[in-house]
Design a protein around this motif. Structure first.
Motif, mmCIF file in Angstrom:
data_model
loop_
_atom_site.group_PDB
_atom_site.id
_atom_site.type_symbol
_atom_site.label_atom_id
_atom_site.label_comp_id
_atom_site.label_asym_id
_atom_site.label_seq_id
_atom_site.Cartn_x
_atom_site.Cartn_y
_atom_site.Cartn_z
ATOM 1 N N TYR A 66 0.828 -1.210 0.000
ATOM 2 C CA TYR A 66 0.000 0.000 0.000
ATOM 3 C C TYR A 66 0.870 1.271 0.000
ATOM 4 C CZ TYR A 66 -2.974 -3.672 2.027
ATOM 5 O OH TYR A 66 -3.639 -4.844 2.293
ATOM 6 N N PRO A 67 1.796 1.400 -0.934
ATOM 7 C CA PRO A 67 2.702 2.560 -0.908
ATOM 8 C C PRO A 67 1.973 3.888 -1.061
ATOM 9 C CG PRO A 67 2.887 1.377 -2.994
ATOM 10 C CD PRO A 67 2.087 0.505 -2.079
ATOM 11 N N ASP A 68 0.818 3.893 -1.735
ATOM 12 C CA ASP A 68 0.068 5.136 -1.899
ATOM 13 C C ASP A 68 -0.406 5.669 -0.555
ATOM 14 O OD1 ASP A 68 -1.621 2.735 -1.999
ATOM 15 O OD2 ASP A 68 -3.309 4.138 -2.204
ATOM 16 N N VAL A 69 -0.789 4.759 0.326
ATOM 17 C CA VAL A 69 -1.236 5.173 1.653
ATOM 18 C C VAL A 69 -0.051 5.630 2.496
ATOM 19 C CG1 VAL A 69 -2.292 4.379 3.818
ATOM 20 C CG2 VAL A 69 -3.282 3.718 1.610
ATOM 21 N N LEU A 70 1.040 4.897 2.414
ATOM 22 C CA LEU A 70 2.228 5.265 3.191
ATOM 23 C C LEU A 70 2.717 6.665 2.821
ATOM 24 C CD1 LEU A 70 4.094 4.066 5.350
ATOM 25 C CD2 LEU A 70 5.561 3.228 3.514
ATOM 26 N N ASP A 71 2.498 7.054 1.563
ATOM 27 C CA ASP A 71 2.935 8.369 1.096
ATOM 28 C C ASP A 71 2.054 9.505 1.582
ATOM 29 O OD1 ASP A 71 5.084 7.329 -0.265
ATOM 30 O OD2 ASP A 71 4.083 7.279 -2.221
ATOM 31 N N THR A 72 0.854 9.180 2.058
ATOM 32 C CA THR A 72 -0.085 10.245 2.426
ATOM 33 C C THR A 72 -0.242 10.433 3.926
ATOM 34 O OG1 THR A 72 -2.006 8.757 2.366
ATOM 35 C CG2 THR A 72 -1.399 9.852 0.302
ATOM 36 N N ILE A 73 0.231 9.477 4.720
ATOM 37 C CA ILE A 73 -0.002 9.549 6.160
ATOM 38 C C ILE A 73 1.175 10.196 6.882
ATOM 39 C CG2 ILE A 73 -1.515 7.548 6.087
ATOM 40 C CD1 ILE A 73 0.740 5.831 7.162
ATOM 41 N N ARG A 74 0.901 10.639 8.087
ATOM 42 C CA ARG A 74 1.943 11.236 8.920
ATOM 43 C C ARG A 74 2.665 10.133 9.692
ATOM 44 N NH1 ARG A 74 2.007 16.470 10.912
ATOM 45 N NH2 ARG A 74 -0.239 16.684 10.499
ATOM 46 N N ALA A 129 -7.299 -2.713 7.330
ATOM 47 C CA ALA A 129 -8.469 -1.986 7.827
ATOM 48 C C ALA A 129 -8.199 -0.481 7.811
ATOM 49 C CB ALA A 129 -8.820 -2.453 9.239
ATOM 50 N N PHE A 130 -7.004 -0.109 8.239
ATOM 51 C CA PHE A 130 -6.606 1.298 8.205
ATOM 52 C C PHE A 130 -6.532 1.800 6.771
ATOM 53 C CE2 PHE A 130 -2.865 4.247 7.984
ATOM 54 C CZ PHE A 130 -3.473 5.345 8.568
ATOM 55 N N VAL A 131 -5.947 1.005 5.896
ATOM 56 C CA VAL A 131 -5.828 1.380 4.483
ATOM 57 C C VAL A 131 -7.202 1.632 3.884
ATOM 58 C CG1 VAL A 131 -5.232 0.493 2.186
ATOM 59 C CG2 VAL A 131 -3.596 0.288 4.067
ATOM 60 N N ALA A 132 -8.141 0.748 4.183
ATOM 61 C CA ALA A 132 -9.495 0.918 3.667
ATOM 62 C C ALA A 132 -10.110 2.227 4.157
ATOM 63 C CB ALA A 132 -10.366 -0.268 4.079
ATOM 64 N N ALA A 133 -9.867 2.552 5.424
ATOM 65 C CA ALA A 133 -10.400 3.800 5.980
ATOM 66 C C ALA A 133 -9.791 5.007 5.271
ATOM 67 C CB ALA A 133 -10.122 3.863 7.482
ATOM 68 N N VAL A 134 -8.489 4.968 5.035
ATOM 69 C CA VAL A 134 -7.814 6.080 4.368
ATOM 70 C C VAL A 134 -8.314 6.225 2.935
ATOM 71 C CG1 VAL A 134 -5.592 6.942 3.524
ATOM 72 C CG2 VAL A 134 -5.757 5.942 5.812
ATOM 73 N N ARG A 135 -8.485 5.103 2.255
ATOM 74 C CA ARG A 135 -8.939 5.139 0.858
ATOM 75 C C ARG A 135 -10.440 5.394 0.731
ATOM 76 N NH1 ARG A 135 -5.810 -0.187 -1.597
ATOM 77 N NH2 ARG A 135 -3.746 0.771 -1.903
ATOM 78 N N GLY A 136 -11.179 5.254 1.834
ATOM 79 C CA GLY A 136 -12.618 5.445 1.779
ATOM 80 C C GLY A 136 -13.344 4.287 1.144
ATOM 81 N N THR A 137 -12.778 3.088 1.317
ATOM 82 C CA THR A 137 -13.394 1.882 0.773
ATOM 83 C C THR A 137 -13.803 0.958 1.910
ATOM 84 O OG1 THR A 137 -11.228 0.797 0.574
ATOM 85 C CG2 THR A 137 -12.031 2.021 -1.341
#
Length: 232
Positions: A30-38, A197-205
């Motif tokens: 999930y590199p896209d999520v890793l790039d957007t989170i703090r 689960a966190f990734v899904a929350a960040v992506r809104g899925t």
């Protein structure tokens, strides 16, 4: 940092094998999520950091690890890594002092190389068995990344220590009680098995409800395989 902070974030530790597992899943799947989170470091504070936290009325929910729990984590982490096909060299922490590596991370982050430092620190600890409390290890990592070797002495920098204490205070305010810990809005997610689960929350899925633990994944794959083999 406060509860009103809307940016998704994760609390990670350079000590924890489960933080390493979560980091690998985030970076590889999930590199896209890793790039957007703090990214916020979390560790067991030394006496000086504990005092600074106490001055703010904060006591972290950190308790000494029992021998039984330590050996359980050792066995469980090896199971997890084996299931993933990852090679691990278990480090020996002779004189743990986690400010050394985590404040060095903050120094590397200020130099624009925080993420590279985390990757190198995890390789040093979990692939090479090096001691992150040893300033020589931090100097080695700095050399690999082209950073000022002085980051090995970040633990002696009062400004960086104050910045580190602010990270620990943020974890307290976010109700983080262990790592890895993820926050999205008002929702918290604890553990490497909650990455998706966190990734899904960040992506809104929608989350599919499947744990990221490789043991559960293996069972699910076996079940899927059995279904595919069942005549209709």
């Amino acid at each position: 940092m406060s509860r009103r902070d809307k940016q998704p974030r994760w609390y990670f530790s350079l000590r924890s094998p489960y933080s390493w597992f979560a980091y690998r899943d985030l970076s590889e799947r999930y590199p896209d999520v890793l790039d957007t989170i703090r990214w916020i470091p979390y560790w067991e504070p030394d006496a000086a950091s504990e005092k600074l936290l106490a001055d703010e009325g904060i006591t972290l929910p950190v308790v000494p690890m029992s021998r039984a729990k330590n050996f359980y984590i050792l066995r469980d982490a090896r199971r997890w890594a084996h299931a993933r096909g990852w090679q691990v060299t278990w480090p020996v922490d002779r004189a743990p002092h986690w400010e050394v590596s985590h404040l060095a991370y903050l120094a590397a982050e200020e130099a624009g190389r925080g993420r590279e430092f985390v990757a190198a620190a995890y390789r040093a600890r979990w692939n090479r068995g090096l001691d992150l409390a040893d300033r020589a290890t931090i100097t080695l990592i700095a050399g690999e990344l082209g950073l000022d070797p002085g980051i090995a002495d970040a633990v002696d920098d009062e400004r960086l220590r104050a910045k580190g204490v602010a990270c620990l205070a943020a974890a307290y305010q976010d109700d983080a009680f262990g790592v890895p810990y993820f926050v999205h809005g008002r929702e918290g997610f604890w553990g490497a098995e909650r990455v998706s689960a966190f990734v899904a929350a960040v992506r809104g899925t929608a989350w599919d409800g499947v744990s990221d633990a490789p043991f559960a994944t293996a069972r699910a794959a076996a079940a899927d395989d059995r279904l595919e083999r069942t005549p209709s």
